[in-house]
Design a protein around this motif. Structure first.
Motif, PDB file in Angstrom:
ATOM      1  N   SER A   1       3.598 -18.779   9.356  1.00 53.57           N
ATOM      2  CA  SER A   1       2.373 -19.296   8.741  1.00 53.57           C
ATOM      3  C   SER A   1       2.699 -20.122   7.501  1.00 53.57           C
ATOM      4  CB  SER A   1       1.442 -18.130   8.372  1.00 53.57           C
ATOM      5  OG  SER A   1       2.134 -17.155   7.612  1.00 53.57           O
ATOM      6  N   LYS A   2       3.993 -20.396   7.314  1.00 53.16           N
ATOM      7  CA  LYS A   2       4.409 -21.152   6.123  1.00 53.16           C
ATOM      8  C   LYS A   2       5.160 -22.412   6.569  1.00 53.16           C
ATOM      9  CE  LYS A   2       4.746 -16.863   3.397  1.00 53.16           C
ATOM     10  NZ  LYS A   2       4.795 -15.813   4.439  1.00 53.16           N
ATOM     11  N   HIS A   3       6.407 -22.576   6.125  1.00 55.84           N
ATOM     12  CA  HIS A   3       7.093 -23.858   6.334  1.00 55.84           C
ATOM     13  C   HIS A   3       7.282 -24.212   7.808  1.00 55.84           C
ATOM     14  CE1 HIS A   3      10.979 -22.098   7.425  1.00 55.84           C
ATOM     15  NE2 HIS A   3      10.760 -21.203   6.495  1.00 55.84           N
ATOM     16  N   PHE A   4       7.399 -23.204   8.662  1.00 52.87           N
ATOM     17  CA  PHE A   4       7.658 -23.485  10.078  1.00 52.87           C
ATOM     18  C   PHE A   4       6.543 -24.337  10.694  1.00 52.87           C
ATOM     19  CE2 PHE A   4       7.784 -22.296  14.645  1.00 52.87           C
ATOM     20  CZ  PHE A   4       9.090 -22.669  14.921  1.00 52.87           C
ATOM     21  N   LEU A   5       5.351 -24.284  10.118  1.00 48.25           N
ATOM     22  CA  LEU A   5       4.224 -25.041  10.664  1.00 48.25           C
ATOM     23  C   LEU A   5       4.318 -26.536  10.400  1.00 48.25           C
ATOM     24  CD1 LEU A   5       1.017 -22.891  10.019  1.00 48.25           C
ATOM     25  CD2 LEU A   5       2.129 -23.390  12.204  1.00 48.25           C
ATOM     26  N   HIS A   6       5.171 -26.924   9.453  1.00 48.77           N
ATOM     27  CA  HIS A   6       5.185 -28.367   9.159  1.00 48.77           C
ATOM     28  C   HIS A   6       6.568 -28.987   9.040  1.00 48.77           C
ATOM     29  CE1 HIS A   6       6.382 -28.149   4.910  1.00 48.77           C
ATOM     30  NE2 HIS A   6       5.765 -26.997   4.923  1.00 48.77           N
ATOM     31  N   ASP A   7       7.629 -28.161   8.948  1.00 52.92           N
ATOM     32  CA  ASP A   7       8.922 -28.804   8.687  1.00 52.92           C
ATOM     33  C   ASP A   7       9.699 -29.158   9.957  1.00 52.92           C
ATOM     34  OD1 ASP A   7       9.985 -26.418   9.542  1.00 52.92           O
ATOM     35  OD2 ASP A   7      10.938 -25.878   7.652  1.00 52.92           O
ATOM     36  N   GLY A   8       9.102 -28.874  11.122  1.00 49.38           N
ATOM     37  CA  GLY A   8       9.741 -29.278  12.365  1.00 49.38           C
ATOM     38  C   GLY A   8      11.015 -28.513  12.701  1.00 49.38           C
ATOM     39  N   SER A   9      11.255 -27.418  11.992  1.00 49.87           N
ATOM     40  CA  SER A   9      12.509 -26.707  12.241  1.00 49.87           C
ATOM     41  C   SER A   9      12.497 -26.019  13.604  1.00 49.87           C
ATOM     42  CB  SER A   9      12.801 -25.696  11.124  1.00 49.87           C
ATOM     43  OG  SER A   9      11.737 -24.795  10.986  1.00 49.87           O
ATOM     44  N   ASP A  10      13.700 -25.816  14.107  1.00 52.98           N
ATOM     45  CA  ASP A  10      13.878 -25.232  15.420  1.00 52.98           C
ATOM     46  C   ASP A  10      13.586 -23.728  15.385  1.00 52.98           C
ATOM     47  OD1 ASP A  10      15.127 -26.115  18.094  1.00 52.98           O
ATOM     48  OD2 ASP A  10      16.055 -24.154  17.677  1.00 52.98           O
ATOM     49  N   ALA A  11      13.104 -23.201  16.506  1.00 52.82           N
ATOM     50  CA  ALA A  11      12.816 -21.759  16.583  1.00 52.82           C
ATOM     51  C   ALA A  11      14.051 -20.935  16.230  1.00 52.82           C
ATOM     52  CB  ALA A  11      12.318 -21.400  17.977  1.00 52.82           C
ATOM     53  N   SER A  12      15.232 -21.446  16.576  1.00 55.50           N
ATOM     54  CA  SER A  12      16.450 -20.674  16.321  1.00 55.50           C
ATOM     55  C   SER A  12      16.710 -20.491  14.828  1.00 55.50           C
ATOM     56  CB  SER A  12      17.654 -21.342  16.985  1.00 55.50           C
ATOM     57  OG  SER A  12      17.873 -22.603  16.405  1.00 55.50           O
ATOM     58  N   SER A  13      16.078 -21.330  13.998  1.00 58.26           N
ATOM     59  CA  SER A  13      16.263 -21.180  12.552  1.00 58.26           C
ATOM     60  C   SER A  13      15.601 -19.892  12.049  1.00 58.26           C
ATOM     61  CB  SER A  13      15.690 -22.386  11.801  1.00 58.26           C
ATOM     62  OG  SER A  13      14.280 -22.383  11.873  1.00 58.26           O
ATOM     63  N   LEU A  14      14.715 -19.317  12.863  1.00 60.31           N
ATOM     64  CA  LEU A  14      14.018 -18.090  12.449  1.00 60.31           C
ATOM     65  C   LEU A  14      14.738 -16.821  12.891  1.00 60.31           C
ATOM     66  CD1 LEU A  14      10.333 -19.063  13.302  1.00 60.31           C
ATOM     67  CD2 LEU A  14      11.561 -19.401  11.158  1.00 60.31           C
ATOM     68  N   TRP A  15      15.733 -16.979  13.755  1.00 61.75           N
ATOM     69  CA  TRP A  15      16.439 -15.797  14.246  1.00 61.75           C
ATOM     70  C   TRP A  15      17.055 -15.019  13.086  1.00 61.75           C
ATOM     71  CZ3 TRP A  15      19.750 -18.323  18.724  1.00 61.75           C
ATOM     72  CH2 TRP A  15      18.869 -18.767  19.724  1.00 61.75           C
ATOM     73  N   LEU A  16      16.940 -13.707  13.151  1.00 56.59           N
ATOM     74  CA  LEU A  16      17.549 -12.867  12.125  1.00 56.59           C
ATOM     75  C   LEU A  16      19.057 -12.783  12.309  1.00 56.59           C
ATOM     76  CD1 LEU A  16      14.809 -10.138  11.970  1.00 56.59           C
ATOM     77  CD2 LEU A  16      15.659 -11.411   9.995  1.00 56.59           C
ATOM     78  N   ALA A  17      19.507 -13.052  13.524  1.00 51.21           N
ATOM     79  CA  ALA A  17      20.950 -13.042  13.787  1.00 51.21           C
ATOM     80  C   ALA A  17      21.201 -13.997  14.934  1.00 51.21           C
ATOM     81  CB  ALA A  17      21.404 -11.640  14.156  1.00 51.21           C
ATOM     82  N   ASP A  18      22.332 -14.703  14.888  1.00 50.72           N
ATOM     83  CA  ASP A  18      22.659 -15.551  16.031  1.00 50.72           C
ATOM     84  C   ASP A  18      23.371 -14.687  17.079  1.00 50.72           C
ATOM     85  OD1 ASP A  18      25.339 -15.347  15.309  1.00 50.72           O
ATOM     86  OD2 ASP A  18      25.280 -17.170  14.111  1.00 50.72           O
ATOM     87  N   PRO A  19      23.565 -15.212  18.287  1.00 48.94           N
ATOM     88  CA  PRO A  19      24.148 -14.391  19.356  1.00 48.94           C
ATOM     89  C   PRO A  19      25.486 -13.759  18.967  1.00 48.94           C
ATOM     90  CG  PRO A  19      23.273 -16.424  20.263  1.00 48.94           C
ATOM     91  CD  PRO A  19      23.154 -16.536  18.782  1.00 48.94           C
ATOM     92  N   GLU A  20      26.274 -14.492  18.198  1.00 49.56           N
ATOM     93  CA  GLU A  20      27.572 -13.968  17.768  1.00 49.56           C
ATOM     94  C   GLU A  20      27.399 -12.734  16.878  1.00 49.56           C
ATOM     95  OE1 GLU A  20      31.128 -15.686  14.989  1.00 49.56           O
ATOM     96  OE2 GLU A  20      30.030 -17.148  16.232  1.00 49.56           O
ATOM     97  N   GLN A  21      26.426 -12.826  15.964  1.00 46.83           N
ATOM     98  CA  GLN A  21      26.182 -11.689  15.064  1.00 46.83           C
ATOM     99  C   GLN A  21      25.630 -10.485  15.826  1.00 46.83           C
ATOM    100  OE1 GLN A  21      23.649 -13.746  12.360  1.00 46.83           O
ATOM    101  NE2 GLN A  21      25.328 -14.571  11.155  1.00 46.83           N
TER     102      GLN A  21
END
Lengths: 98, 449
Positions: B56-76
Motif C-alpha cells: 500500500s506504499k511504494h510498490f503501488l507507484h515505483d514499478g518495482s518487481d514483485a521479487s523485490s518484496l521477497w523476504l528471502a531469495d531462493p538461495e537464502q
C-alpha cells in the motif's frame, strides 16, 4: 591476492525511511547497529568502511569475506521500509586488501 | 526415557501454516537458534514469503518487481533448509496423530505446529463490478497498480492505515481522491483522535476529500465496469476505480474445526500456545493476552477475570511472536510473551510511528516543539499512566516511548503539559534516575495502582 578481485557491497541507509524495526541488525549484526536514542540504523565502523554520514543518509562499503555470506543482502530484504540500498561491485585486486 | 522421547519426536520437526512475515520468521529464527529438525512452511500464495507493508506504499507507484518484496531469495531459503508448499491449503489438523492434512492429499507430521494463517480482507456485502479492488496480496497490488496511473478519480472506502497510504500515493500520482469512512476520525482503530486529526489535515491540504460517518450503499456500473459509488446519504461519486480497505478478519477456521478456541482470532495463552500444547498461534490470526505493565512481569488480569486479549496486525507483532515461539521450540524453555507493540505508516512523506496501544486512552497531550504542525507527538494516557506514544517525524520520541512502555514508566499528563516538554529527555532523566536508585539498597519504590 587473488586475481579475481575483491567483491564488495556498497550499502546506503536512507534515514528518512528508517523506522527502527531492527530487522537489519537481526540479519547482519556485524554490519548494522541501531541508535539507542532514535532507533535508526547505522553502519558499524568495525566492519564497514563508512564513507559518508549525513542527517538523511549513511553509506559505506562492506568487503565480503572470502565468499562467506555476510547477510547484508538478507538485511536489505528484511527491512520493512526498504531503507537499505545495496550495490555489489568487484574492485580490481589489490585495492581493497590490507 | 524423556530424552529418548524428545529425540524420537524431533524427527517430525516443525510445521508452520502460513507463509507470511510471521511464518517465515519462525523458520528463520528456528534455524538461527540451531534447530536442526525438518521445517515445513505451508504457503497459500504462489509467491515465496514476502513483505506486505510496501503493497500500500511504494510498490503501488515505483514499478518495482514483485521479487523485490521477497523476504528471502531462493538461495537464502535453501540455506534455511525449509520445505515450502506453495499454493497449498491445510484442510485439517489431526491433533491425535500430530499431522496436518493438505488439500492435495498430503499429510505432514509435526512435533510442533505453528498457526500463522494471517487474515483476509473484509468485503462489503454487495455486488462489486470490475474496478472495485481490495488489497492484501502482491497480486491485488499489481491489479491496482495497473489501473492507478490512468485513473482520474479514486474512491477509497475506509480511512485506516492502508486506505490513507493509498490516498497519499494516488494524490501524488495526480489522482483525485475521495475517502469514505464509517467513523468520524482517521485511523481510529490505531491512533488517538488527536493524531487522526493531524494526519487527516495533511490529506485535506493536499486535496483529499473525506466523507465521515458515511458508508457505501451500492456500486454503480455502466454494464461492464464501475462508474460510480453511491453513499448512504444518496450522494453519488463518479469514479471508475475504488478500493475497499475496511479491515481484515482472522483466518481461524482451521483452528476452530480442530477444536481450538476461537474468539476474534485463535485464542492463545501468555506463551502463545493454544489449548493444545503442541500448537502455537502467532501474528494476525492470534488473539493473545495483553497488558500495559512492564515487560517481564507477564500479562496481568484485571480484577480476577480473564486478561484482555488483543489481535494485532503488524510487522512487529508477526516478527516478535515468531521469534518468541521459535525460541521456545528450539530451547524447550517457556516464558510469557510480552513486548511493546509498535506500528508505522508513511503518508505524504511523513513518518508516523506509534508505540503502545492507544485504545482505551482517556487523556491525550499533544507535544509540538515548534509552531509548525509537525514534527508532533501525541502522548496517550489511561488513568494518568502513559499507554501509547504517537509521533510524526520524531523518531526520538518514538524510541523513548518504546523504552518507557517496556519498563512501565512514563511522565504524567501534567509533566507532559509543561511548555518545552521533551519525551526523549524525560526518558533519559528517568533512566539515569533509575540507575542511581539501583545503586542504593533496594526499597519499595513503586506505589500500587
Amino acid at each position: 591476492m587473488s586475481s579475481e578481485g575483491v567483491r564488495s557491497v556498497h550499502v546506503t541507509i536512507d534515514l528518512t525511511k528508517c523506522i527502527g524495526a531492527g530487522a537489519c541488525v537481526r540479519a547482519a549484526d556485524r554490519v548494522f547497529g541501531q541508535d539507542d536514542d532514535t532507533g535508526l540504523a547505522y553502519l558499524l565502523d568495525e566492519q564497514v568502511d563508512v564513507l559518508r554520514a549525513s542527517e538523511d543518509e549513511t553509506s559505506g562499503n562492506v568487503v565480503l569475506d572470502g565468499g562467506g555470506h555476510t547477510h547484508v543482502e538478507e538485511a536489505a530484504r528484511a527491512c520493512p521500509t526498504r531503507a537499505i540500498e545495496i550495490e555489489t561491485t568487484t574492485a580490481p585486486s589489490g585495492q581493497a586488501g590490507d | 526415557m524423556r530424552a529418548h522421547q524428545t529425540l524420537a519426536a524431533r524427527q517430525a520437526g516443525t510445521v508452520v501454516i502460513g507463509g507470511g512475515q510471521a511464518g517465515y520468521q519462525v523458520a528463520w529464527s528456528l534455524r538461527h537458534a540451531g534447530y536442526e529438525a525438518p521445517l515445513h512452511l505451508i504457503c497459500a500464495e504462489r509467491h515465496p514469503p514476502y513483505q506486505r507493508p510496501p503493497l500500500s506504499k511504494h510498490f503501488l507507484h515505483d514499478g518495482s518487481d514483485a521479487s523485490s518484496l521477497w523476504l528471502a531469495d531462493p538461495e537464502q531459503l535453501e540455506e534455511l533448509r525449509v520445505t515450502i508448499s506453495s499454493e497449498a491449503v491445510a484442510t485439517a489438523i489431526d491433533r491425535g496423530m500430530q499431522s496436518v492434512h493438505l488439500a492435495d492429499g498430503g499429510r505432514l507430521p509435526y512435533d510442533h505446529l505453528v498457526l500463522a494463517t494471517g487474515a483476509r480482507n473484509r468485503h462489503l456485502a454487495m455486488a462489486a463490478p470490475p474496478g472495485v479492488h481490495h488489497i492484501r496480496s502482491i497480486d491485488d497490488a499489481l491489479a491496482l497498480r495497473d489501473e492507478l496511473p490512468s485513473a482520474r478519480h479514486l474512491v477509497i472506502v475506509g480511512a485506516g492505515f492502508i486506505g490513507l497510504e493509498i490516498a497519499s500515493i494516488a494524490t501524488d500520482l495526480g489522482t483525485e481522491v475521495d475517502v469514505v469512512e464509517l467513523s468520524d476520525s482517521a485511523m481510529a482503530r490505531v491512533v488517538s483522535p488527536a493524531m487522526g486529526r493531524v494526519m487527516a489535515e495533511r490529506h485535506r491540504e493536499r486535496g483529499v476529500r473525506f466523507h465521515w460517518g458515511r458508508t457505501v450503499r451500492r456500486f454503480l456500473d455502466d454494464g461492464s465496469k464501475l462508474s460510480g459509488v453511491e453513499l448512504d446519504d444518496g450522494r453519488a461519486i463518479v469514479t471508475s476505480l475504488a478500493v475497499i480497505c475496511i479491515g481484515v478478519a482472522p483466518n481461524a477456521e482451521l483452528a476452530r474445526q480442530s477444536g481450538l478456541a476461537v474468539d476474534n482470532g485463535v485464542v492463545v495463552g501468555d506463551q502463545l500456545h493454544t489449548g493444545d500444547d503442541r500448537i502455537a498461534a502467532i501474528g494476525d490470526c492470534a488473539a493473545f493476552p495483553f497488558s500495559t505493565g512492564p515487560v517481564g512481569t507477564g500479562p496481568v488480569s484485571t480484577g480476577g477475570g480473564e486478561p484482555t486479549r488483543v489481535r494485532l496486525e503488524s510487522v512487529q507483532n508477526a516478527v516478535d511472536q515468531a521469534e518468541h515461539v521459535a525460541a521456545e521450540i528450539a530451547s524447550g524453555e517457556r516464558v510469557p510473551y510480552h513486548r511493546v507493540p509498535w506500528f508505522w505508516s508513511e503518508q505524504f512523506g511523513r513518518r508516523l510511528q506509534i508505540a503502545g496501544l492507544a485504545a482505551g486512552a482517556d487523556e491525550e497531550v499533544v507535544v509540538q516543539p515548534t509552531s509548525a504542525p509537525e514534527p508532533v507527538s501525541v502522548l496517550c494516557f489511561r488513568d494518568s499512566r502513559l499507554i501509547a506514544v504517537e509521533s510524526v517525524d520524531r523518531p526520538r520520541d518514538h524510541m523513548a516511548g518504546r523504552r518507557l512502555l517496556a519498563k512501565g514508566l512514563g511522565p504524567t499528563p501534567q509533566d507532559a503539559r509543561v511548555p518545552g516538554f521533551d519525551l526523549a529527555q524525560w526518558a533519559k532523566a528517568a533512566a539515569s534516575g533509575a540507575a542511581e536508585r539501583a545503586a542504593e539498597p533496594p526499597k519499595e519504590t513503586r506505589a500500587a495502582g
